[in-house]
Design a protein around this motif. Structure first.
Motif, PDB file in Angstrom:
ATOM      1  N   LYS A  50      55.072  39.416  44.889  1.00 33.12           N
ATOM      2  CA  LYS A  50      53.775  39.211  44.251  1.00 33.12           C
ATOM      3  C   LYS A  50      52.851  40.409  44.443  1.00 33.12           C
ATOM      4  N   ALA A  51      52.812  40.958  45.650  1.00 30.32           N
ATOM      5  CA  ALA A  51      51.942  42.101  45.927  1.00 30.32           C
ATOM      6  C   ALA A  51      52.343  43.316  45.095  1.00 30.32           C
ATOM      7  N   LEU A  52      53.641  43.583  45.032  1.00 31.60           N
ATOM      8  CA  LEU A  52      54.117  44.737  44.264  1.00 31.60           C
ATOM      9  C   LEU A  52      53.873  44.534  42.771  1.00 31.60           C
ATOM     10  N   ALA A  53      54.049  43.310  42.299  1.00 34.45           N
ATOM     11  CA  ALA A  53      53.815  43.024  40.883  1.00 34.45           C
ATOM     12  C   ALA A  53      52.337  43.118  40.530  1.00 34.45           C
ATOM     13  N   THR A  54      51.479  42.867  41.505  1.00 33.74           N
ATOM     14  CA  THR A  54      50.037  42.928  41.263  1.00 33.74           C
ATOM     15  C   THR A  54      49.515  44.355  41.299  1.00 33.74           C
ATOM     16  N   GLY A  55      50.293  45.279  41.851  1.00 29.41           N
ATOM     17  CA  GLY A  55      49.869  46.680  41.825  1.00 29.41           C
ATOM     18  C   GLY A  55      49.903  47.405  43.151  1.00 29.41           C
ATOM     19  N   ALA A  56      50.326  46.725  44.207  1.00 29.86           N
ATOM     20  CA  ALA A  56      50.420  47.405  45.508  1.00 29.86           C
ATOM     21  C   ALA A  56      51.560  48.423  45.473  1.00 29.86           C
ATOM     22  N   SER A  57      51.333  49.568  46.086  1.00 31.61           N
ATOM     23  CA  SER A  57      52.392  50.580  46.155  1.00 31.61           C
ATOM     24  C   SER A  57      53.386  50.255  47.262  1.00 31.61           C
ATOM     25  N   LYS A  58      52.930  49.463  48.221  1.00 36.42           N
ATOM     26  CA  LYS A  58      53.765  49.111  49.379  1.00 36.42           C
ATOM     27  C   LYS A  58      53.149  47.890  50.038  1.00 36.42           C
ATOM     28  N   MET A 160      37.486  34.595  38.252  1.00 40.88           N
ATOM     29  CA  MET A 160      38.618  35.161  38.984  1.00 40.88           C
ATOM     30  C   MET A 160      39.946  34.677  38.392  1.00 40.88           C
ATOM     31  N   ILE A 161      40.001  33.401  38.044  1.00 37.90           N
ATOM     32  CA  ILE A 161      41.216  32.862  37.436  1.00 37.90           C
ATOM     33  C   ILE A 161      41.478  33.524  36.094  1.00 37.90           C
ATOM     34  N   ALA A 162      40.418  33.712  35.310  1.00 36.68           N
ATOM     35  CA  ALA A 162      40.565  34.361  33.998  1.00 36.68           C
ATOM     36  C   ALA A 162      41.045  35.800  34.154  1.00 36.68           C
ATOM     37  N   TYR A 163      40.522  36.508  35.165  1.00 36.26           N
ATOM     38  CA  TYR A 163      40.928  37.886  35.433  1.00 36.26           C
ATOM     39  C   TYR A 163      42.409  37.928  35.831  1.00 36.26           C
ATOM     40  N   ALA A 164      42.811  36.967  36.675  1.00 39.45           N
ATOM     41  CA  ALA A 164      44.206  36.909  37.108  1.00 39.45           C
ATOM     42  C   ALA A 164      45.129  36.652  35.920  1.00 39.45           C
ATOM     43  N   GLU A 165      44.734  35.751  35.053  1.00 41.45           N
ATOM     44  CA  GLU A 165      45.555  35.448  33.869  1.00 41.45           C
ATOM     45  C   GLU A 165      45.651  36.659  32.945  1.00 41.45           C
ATOM     46  N   LYS A 166      44.545  37.364  32.769  1.00 38.21           N
ATOM     47  CA  LYS A 166      44.510  38.543  31.904  1.00 38.21           C
ATOM     48  C   LYS A 166      45.467  39.619  32.394  1.00 38.21           C
ATOM     49  N   HIS A 167      45.564  39.771  33.716  1.00 36.95           N
ATOM     50  CA  HIS A 167      46.396  40.827  34.303  1.00 36.95           C
ATOM     51  C   HIS A 167      47.769  40.324  34.741  1.00 36.95           C
ATOM     52  N   GLY A 168      48.096  39.111  34.384  1.00 37.82           N
ATOM     53  CA  GLY A 168      49.414  38.580  34.710  1.00 37.82           C
ATOM     54  C   GLY A 168      49.651  38.353  36.189  1.00 37.82           C
ATOM     55  N   ILE A 169      48.596  38.011  36.894  1.00 43.71           N
ATOM     56  CA  ILE A 169      48.715  37.756  38.331  1.00 43.71           C
ATOM     57  C   ILE A 169      48.938  36.262  38.540  1.00 43.71           C
ATOM     58  N   PRO A 170      50.077  35.864  39.075  1.00 42.24           N
ATOM     59  CA  PRO A 170      50.320  34.430  39.283  1.00 42.24           C
ATOM     60  C   PRO A 170      49.499  33.891  40.452  1.00 42.24           C
ATOM     61  N   VAL A 171      48.675  32.895  40.179  1.00 42.10           N
ATOM     62  CA  VAL A 171      47.878  32.272  41.235  1.00 42.10           C
ATOM     63  C   VAL A 171      47.968  30.763  41.097  1.00 42.10           C
ATOM     64  N   THR A 172      47.806  30.097  42.209  1.00 43.06           N
ATOM     65  CA  THR A 172      47.775  28.640  42.215  1.00 43.06           C
ATOM     66  C   THR A 172      46.353  28.217  42.539  1.00 43.06           C
TER      67      THR A 172
END
Length: 412
Positions: A50-58, A160-172
């Motif tokens: 999840k972290a790497l998919a969200t944009g973390a380099s490591k 925040m939920i809308a931002y996550a959805e826009k960027h494809g960040i899976p959140v519960t």
């Protein structure tokens, strides 16, 4: 030119997932995520992907459970720390360890800043940043929730939920559990949502599903269970005769304590930043350990040493709660505490029953209790002459008599 590096304390929840992406965009920086495994169990599942998919380099996911138990929980329990008479400081004591590891990673990675998702109303922001200041003052701290541009972009969870959805960040994120939790080896805490109403009863039958580490005391076994804890110099080293590491002690006590509904606390506490807040806590293993340690001290600790240590409990607990774990005054108190524990060794027997921890015996090879001296029968040692108490009482009564005489003369 290499990008700036920022180390983010990352849990994978809505807030830190959004913050990870936001930091990367806002600062055009390389984000290194860090998650401390301090006993969250399955909350760590899938974090790396999840972290790497969200944009973390490591991402670092470091198992700090042994260090947490040995170097943070044990010293705090030796100090008998209890905040405002109820809270065993489960969240508070974890923050300095997390922040310590963050700055270590920042230095190793050449990062110029660390970041966290603590809000501007809570205690955690203080705990993270005071630790960073004590250990790595050259590293800056980014606290998005205190930045106006972040709050303007995210005034609420819907944004925040809308931002996550826009960027494809899976959140519960759902209304099924309208409260926040924080779990580690020592406890789990619940706050916000419905718990912001101090009249709300989390112990009601309809709310039983909220609790994680313990059964409702009403549903606990009808048969009491006995347990024995062995101590060496203030630390529990064995349970029921089995030698255990500090981590294994906590895991074992959590399991048995949870089975008997032990360690639930519901309180309104005073945050360091000035407001009152309502928190509900489950600390099954910690409650057993705290009680056992105190009973061990009662048999083996010198009276005035105990009273001196006890006079520092409130100060020590406040230092932990407020984020001053690495402050010189906490270290100085800890040195006294360590000295006070050198003879706190022996075995404590407890009875666990429906939320209660009941003393059932204590013994030690270095016990200061002498039944021959304490007996109400004839003292075979002749160590104590009851007649000596007459002079003792006269001397201690002298100032009271003088004071009373002054007051009575003033009324004439």
């Amino acid at each position: 030119m290499a990008k700036e590096k920022i180390v983010l304390a990352y849990s994978g929840g809505l807030d830190t997932s959004v913050i990870l992406k936001w930091l990367k965009e806002t600062y055009d920086a390389e984000i290194i995520a860090f998650t401390a495994d301090i006993g969250q169990k399955d909350e760590l599942d899938g974090l790396e992907e999840k972290a790497l998919a969200t944009g973390a380099s490591k991402i670092y996911i470091d198992d700090l459970r042994d260090e947490f138990a040995k170097d943070f929980i044990n010293p705090m329990f030796q100090a008998a720390a209890l905040y405002e008479g109820q809270y065993l400081l489960g969240t508070s004591i974890a923050r300095p360890l997390i922040a310590k590891r963050m700055v270590e990673i920042a230095r190793a990675e050449g990062a110029t800043a660390i970041a966290h998702g603590a809000t501007g109303k809570g205690n955690d922001q203080v705990r993270f940043e005071l630790t960073a200041a004590a250990l790595a003052p050259e590293i800056s701290v980014i606290a998005p929730w205190r930045l106006e541009e972040f709050r303007e972009q995210f005034p609420g969870r819907a944004e925040m939920i809308a931002y996550a959805e826009k960027h494809g960040i899976p959140v519960t994120a759902s209304a099924a559990k309208p409260y926040s939790t924080d779990r580690n080896l020592l406890h789990i805490s619940f706050e916000s949502g419905m718990l912001e109403d101090p009249w709300f009863d989390p112990s009601a039958t309809s709310n039983k599903d909220m609790f994680v580490l313990s059964v409702d005391p009403e549903d606990a076994p009808d048969q009491a269970e006995y347990i024995e804890l062995e101590f060496e110099k203030g630390d529990c080293v064995a349970v029921n005769g089995a030698k255990l590491t500090p981590l294994q002690v906590m895991e074992t006590l959590n399991e048995v304590g949870g089975k008997h509904g032990i360690g639930r606390v519901d309180m309104v506490e005073n945050r360091f930043v000035g407001m009152k807040s309502r928190g509900v806590y489950e600390t099954p293993g910690g409650t057993i350990l705290f009680t056992a340690h105190r009973k061990m001290e009662s048999l083996t600790m010198d009276r005035d040493v105990m009273h001196l240590r006890d006079s520092l409990i409130s100060k020590y607990a406040s230092l932990v709660y407020n984020g001053f774990w690495f402050a010189p005054e906490r270290l100085a108190i800890q040195a006294l505490v360590t000295e006070s524990q050198k003879n706190v060794s022996g075995t404590v027997r407890l009875k666990l029953y429906k939320g209660n921890v009941i003393g059932a015996g204590v013994k030690s090879p270095v016990s200061l209790y002498n039944p021959d001296i304490a007996t109400m029968e004839a003292d075979p040692t002749k160590a104590y002459d009851q007649g000596d108490a007459t002079g003792f009482i006269h001397l201690n009564a002298l100032r009271l008599k003088v004071s009373s005489g002054v007051e009575q003369n003033a009324k004439k």
